[in-house]
Design an enzyme around this catalytic site. Structure first.
Site, mmCIF file in Angstrom:
data_model
loop_
_atom_site.group_PDB
_atom_site.id
_atom_site.type_symbol
_atom_site.label_atom_id
_atom_site.label_comp_id
_atom_site.label_asym_id
_atom_site.label_seq_id
_atom_site.Cartn_x
_atom_site.Cartn_y
_atom_site.Cartn_z
ATOM 1 N N ASP A 99 24.223 21.046 -26.960
ATOM 2 C CA ASP A 99 25.555 21.055 -27.569
ATOM 3 C C ASP A 99 25.715 19.987 -28.645
ATOM 4 O OD1 ASP A 99 25.987 23.014 -25.628
ATOM 5 O OD2 ASP A 99 26.524 21.468 -24.175
ATOM 6 N N HIS B 81 26.152 28.575 -28.856
ATOM 7 C CA HIS B 81 26.050 27.952 -30.177
ATOM 8 C C HIS B 81 27.255 28.370 -31.015
ATOM 9 C CE1 HIS B 81 21.371 27.654 -29.774
ATOM 10 N NE2 HIS B 81 22.020 26.957 -28.867
HETATM 11 P P1 2SA Z 1 20.458 27.003 -16.663
HETATM 12 O O1 2SA Z 1 21.656 27.891 -16.608
HETATM 13 O O2 2SA Z 1 19.474 27.296 -15.566
HETATM 14 O O3 2SA Z 1 19.810 26.924 -17.993
HETATM 15 O O4 2SA Z 1 21.042 25.530 -16.313
HETATM 16 C C1 2SA Z 1 20.170 24.437 -16.098
HETATM 17 C C2 2SA Z 1 20.708 23.183 -16.767
HETATM 18 O O5 2SA Z 1 20.723 23.374 -18.180
HETATM 19 C C3 2SA Z 1 22.005 23.125 -18.679
HETATM 20 N N1 2SA Z 1 22.331 24.028 -19.787
HETATM 21 C C4 2SA Z 1 23.055 23.659 -20.839
HETATM 22 N N2 2SA Z 1 23.455 22.440 -21.259
HETATM 23 C C5 2SA Z 1 24.219 22.418 -22.372
HETATM 24 N N3 2SA Z 1 24.656 23.530 -23.035
HETATM 25 C C6 2SA Z 1 24.278 24.749 -22.620
HETATM 26 N N4 2SA Z 1 24.903 25.851 -23.098
HETATM 27 C C7 2SA Z 1 26.360 26.021 -22.832
HETATM 28 C C8 2SA Z 1 27.183 25.362 -23.943
HETATM 29 C C9 2SA Z 1 26.666 25.449 -21.449
HETATM 30 C C10 2SA Z 1 27.998 25.803 -20.814
HETATM 31 O O6 2SA Z 1 26.838 25.551 -25.085
HETATM 32 O O7 2SA Z 1 28.160 24.672 -23.673
HETATM 33 O O8 2SA Z 1 28.792 26.569 -21.300
HETATM 34 O O9 2SA Z 1 28.225 25.251 -19.707
HETATM 35 C C11 2SA Z 1 23.395 24.842 -21.523
HETATM 36 N N5 2SA Z 1 22.787 25.878 -20.908
HETATM 37 C C12 2SA Z 1 22.131 25.362 -19.841
HETATM 38 C C13 2SA Z 1 22.939 23.427 -17.504
HETATM 39 O O10 2SA Z 1 24.211 22.843 -17.655
HETATM 40 C C14 2SA Z 1 22.143 22.851 -16.354
HETATM 41 O O11 2SA Z 1 22.305 21.459 -16.335
HETATM 42 P P1 GDP Z 2 25.053 23.813 -29.876
HETATM 43 O O1 GDP Z 2 24.871 24.379 -28.508
HETATM 44 O O2 GDP Z 2 24.112 22.701 -30.153
HETATM 45 O O3 GDP Z 2 25.038 24.839 -30.957
HETATM 46 O O4 GDP Z 2 26.523 23.167 -29.897
HETATM 47 P P2 GDP Z 2 27.876 23.805 -29.303
HETATM 48 O O5 GDP Z 2 28.351 24.858 -30.212
HETATM 49 O O6 GDP Z 2 27.695 24.124 -27.867
HETATM 50 O O7 GDP Z 2 28.821 22.538 -29.322
HETATM 51 C C1 GDP Z 2 29.059 21.817 -30.503
HETATM 52 C C2 GDP Z 2 30.565 21.807 -30.777
HETATM 53 O O8 GDP Z 2 30.850 20.829 -31.750
HETATM 54 C C3 GDP Z 2 31.083 23.103 -31.335
HETATM 55 O O9 GDP Z 2 32.405 23.264 -30.902
HETATM 56 C C4 GDP Z 2 31.045 22.881 -32.839
HETATM 57 O O10 GDP Z 2 31.994 23.659 -33.535
HETATM 58 C C5 GDP Z 2 31.398 21.433 -32.917
HETATM 59 N N1 GDP Z 2 30.802 20.686 -34.046
HETATM 60 C C6 GDP Z 2 29.562 20.792 -34.583
HETATM 61 N N2 GDP Z 2 29.377 19.843 -35.533
HETATM 62 C C7 GDP Z 2 30.526 19.127 -35.583
HETATM 63 C C8 GDP Z 2 30.941 17.987 -36.326
HETATM 64 O O11 GDP Z 2 30.205 17.427 -37.138
HETATM 65 N N3 GDP Z 2 32.209 17.523 -36.080
HETATM 66 C C9 GDP Z 2 33.049 18.105 -35.174
HETATM 67 N N4 GDP Z 2 34.252 17.581 -34.996
HETATM 68 N N5 GDP Z 2 32.673 19.182 -34.451
HETATM 69 C C10 GDP Z 2 31.437 19.663 -34.646
HETATM 70 MG MG MG Z 3 25.944 24.750 -26.773
#
Ligand code: 2SA
Ligand code: GDP
Ligand code: MG
Length: 453
Positions: free
Chosen positions: A43, A71
């Site tokens: 994220d 994403h």
């Molecule tokens: P999994 O489902 O088996 O892959 O989970 C294992 C660990 O990997 C983490 N994980 C993530 N961490 C951050 N972002 C992810 N994508 C979503 C997002 C997560 C969400 O963009 O926000 O919505 O909760 C992602 N996917 C997997 C997960 O939290 C476990 O720690």
């Molecule tokens: P990813 O999983 O790495 O693609 O990231 P996510 O989309 O899960 O989370 C990143 C969040 O931060 C999203 O809500 C984006 O719109 C936001 N974001 C990305 N770059 C920036 C930034 O430079 N500034 C701010 N304020 N938000 C950002």
């Molecule tokens: Mg993400």
């Protein structure tokens, strides 16, 4: 010959990217592959970075993970969230590839396509390619993911319950079912499906599957998917040989990598550079720029050690100001200070040639900002990254405190216009990692980016 093999592949749509006079090895390829990888616990804003770079890309690929990923891309105030689809799909000039290393939940894929179509995504039918070698995630894998988490009780991993771990387990135990199996002889597919369901039900009696209805559903998915399936390995290599630009969108992040992350609090794929090679069939020689996406602070969603976590007002402020909520599960993300030992470690593993530092604007209201600069274990500074989570849970973080800038950076587009304290914050990180910070994110939108170099 290779040409013979390529001609035998049934390319059913789109332009056939190949070179009939196959001119030797990968060294002669015109193009190099640009890679975007998460440098922390995910994220970091990879979606936004991919969107920025995909304007110049002919092909955007996912190489690992599944629809656990979330994403975000914001274009003209309109927010898109991608899970299985490469974020580059919104760029109408580029082809999107779901590579062999990805695990694909077909109901999720078609739902995601429909949802984005409703938001204005067009012509994806001519721009989406799915590898015949990608493994399928079935609904029972998702059920098992939930059951495994429930069995762990208080020690659960905090997965997204998208069936990622169980699907990669099936792959590793060689019971998995691939896209190519679904498109081949349906009786053979049915036998494999019955057998894999039986195996899971032996282990998890609570796992309920209506096999016949699943099979008829999948007979339909097979026909729906068929036009988009190709041998993505040969496709990508011919594209590179022909000078096409290829961008790879890493999902999850290095600290969630099954080998390098905080095992067992990780996902089940290699989310670092190795996964790019194995997940697409690319040799190291073709890799060009490796861009590490670094959030200006640290977040983690799910359980597991997090040395710089802030369980206080500042943590809450980062969570709310940063909108730190899971894109897939809507869980609140845990927040903390930037952790340089994490970044030094993932930089070693991934070999970043450039960094995009995102969400600097979220720090705008803090009077002072800390950066974790070293870990101490049993009162001694350690220079490696602990391989054991119990060590990691016991490290003491040494911090440096830098002055904040207390003004908005949201409208800044030139590095020299950033407040001096913000410039210093960026330079501090750059100097420590010895990798150029090429871009700085100051907002969600496509336009909110500072190009430094
Ligand atoms: P999994 O489902 O088996 O892959 O989970 C294992 C660990 O990997 C983490 N994980 C993530 N961490 C951050 N972002 C992810 N994508 C979503 C997002 C997560 C969400 O963009 O926000 O919505 O909760 C992602 N996917 C997997 C997960 O939290 C476990 O720690
Ligand atoms: P990813 O999983 O790495 O693609 O990231 P996510 O989309 O899960 O989370 C990143 C969040 O931060 C999203 O809500 C984006 O719109 C936001 N974001 C990305 N770059 C920036 C930034 O430079 N500034 C701010 N304020 N938000 C950002
Ligand atoms: Mg993400």
């Amino acid at each position: 010959s290779l040409n013979g093999e390529i001609s035998n592949i049934n390319y059913t749509n789109g332009e056939l990217l190949r070179n009939r006079d196959r001119s030797g090895s990968v060294s002669s390829y015109v193009s190099k592959v640009q890679v975007v990888l998460g440098a922390q616990w995910g994220d970091e804003g990879k979606g936004k970075v991919v969107d920025m770079l995909s304007g110049n890309a002919d092909i955007v690929c996912r190489c690992q993970g599944g629809n656990n990923a979330g994403h975000t891309v914001v274009v003209d105030g309109k927010e898109f969230d991608f899970h299985l689809l490469p974020s580059g799909i919104i760029n109408e000039k580029s082809i999107s590839i779901i590579g062999n290393g990805v695990v694909v939940h077909l109901p999720g894929l078609f739902e995601e396509l429909a949802k984005n179509e409703a938001k204005g995504l067009s012509d994806w039918q001519n721009r989406l390619i799915v590898s015949d070698r990608a493994h399928l995630v079935f609904d029972f894998h998702q059920q098992v993911d939930g059951l495994q988490e429930a069995e762990k009780g208080g020690k659960s991993l905090g997965t997204t319950k998208k069936g990622i771990g169980p699907a990669y387990s099936s792959k590793a135990t060689r019971n998995g079912i691939r896209v190519g199996d679904l498109l081949g002889d349906f009786n053979t597919f049915s036998d494999k499906f019955r057998s894999i369901v039986a195996t899971h039900q032996r282990l998890f009696p609570g796992c309920a599957v209506d096999v016949d209805s699943e099979l008829s559903r999948y007979a339909q998915y097979a026909e729906k998917l068929r036009p988009y399936v190709k041998d993505t390995i040969f496709y990508l290599h011919s594209a590179l040989r022909n000078g096409k630009t290829v961008l790879v969108e890493g999902a999850n992040a290095a600290m969630l990598d099954i080998d390098f992350g905080t095992y067992p609090y990780v996902t089940s794929s290699n989310c670092s550079i190795g996964g790019v090679l194995t997940g697409l069939g690319l040799p190291p020689k073709v890799i060009g720029e490796v861009i590490g996406v670094v959030k200006a602070y640290t977040t983690r969603v799910g359980d597991g050690p997090f040395p710089t976590e802030l369980k206080d007002d500042i943590g809450d402020l980062l969570q709310t100001r940063g909108g730190e909520i899971g894109v897939t599960t809507k869980r609140k993300r845990r927040c903390g200070w930037l952790d340089l030992p994490v970044l030094r470690y993932t930089s070693l593993v991934n070999g970043y040639s450039a960094i995009c530092l995102t969400k600097l604007d979220i720090l705008d209201t803090l009077p002072s900002i800390k950066i974790g600069i070293n870990y101490k274990l049993h009162n001694k500074t350690i220079y490696n990254f602990p391989g054991s989570i119990s060590d990691l849970a016991h490290v003491e973080v040494e911090y440096v405190t830098l002055p904040g800038w207390l003004q908005s950076t949201a409208n800044v587009r030139d590095f020299r216009d950033l407040p001096e304290a913000a410039q210093n914050y960026v330079r501090f990180i750059e100097k420590d990692l010895d990798v150029p910070i090429k871009w700085i994110g100051v907002g969600k939108g496509r336009e909110s980016i500072i190009k430094v170099y």
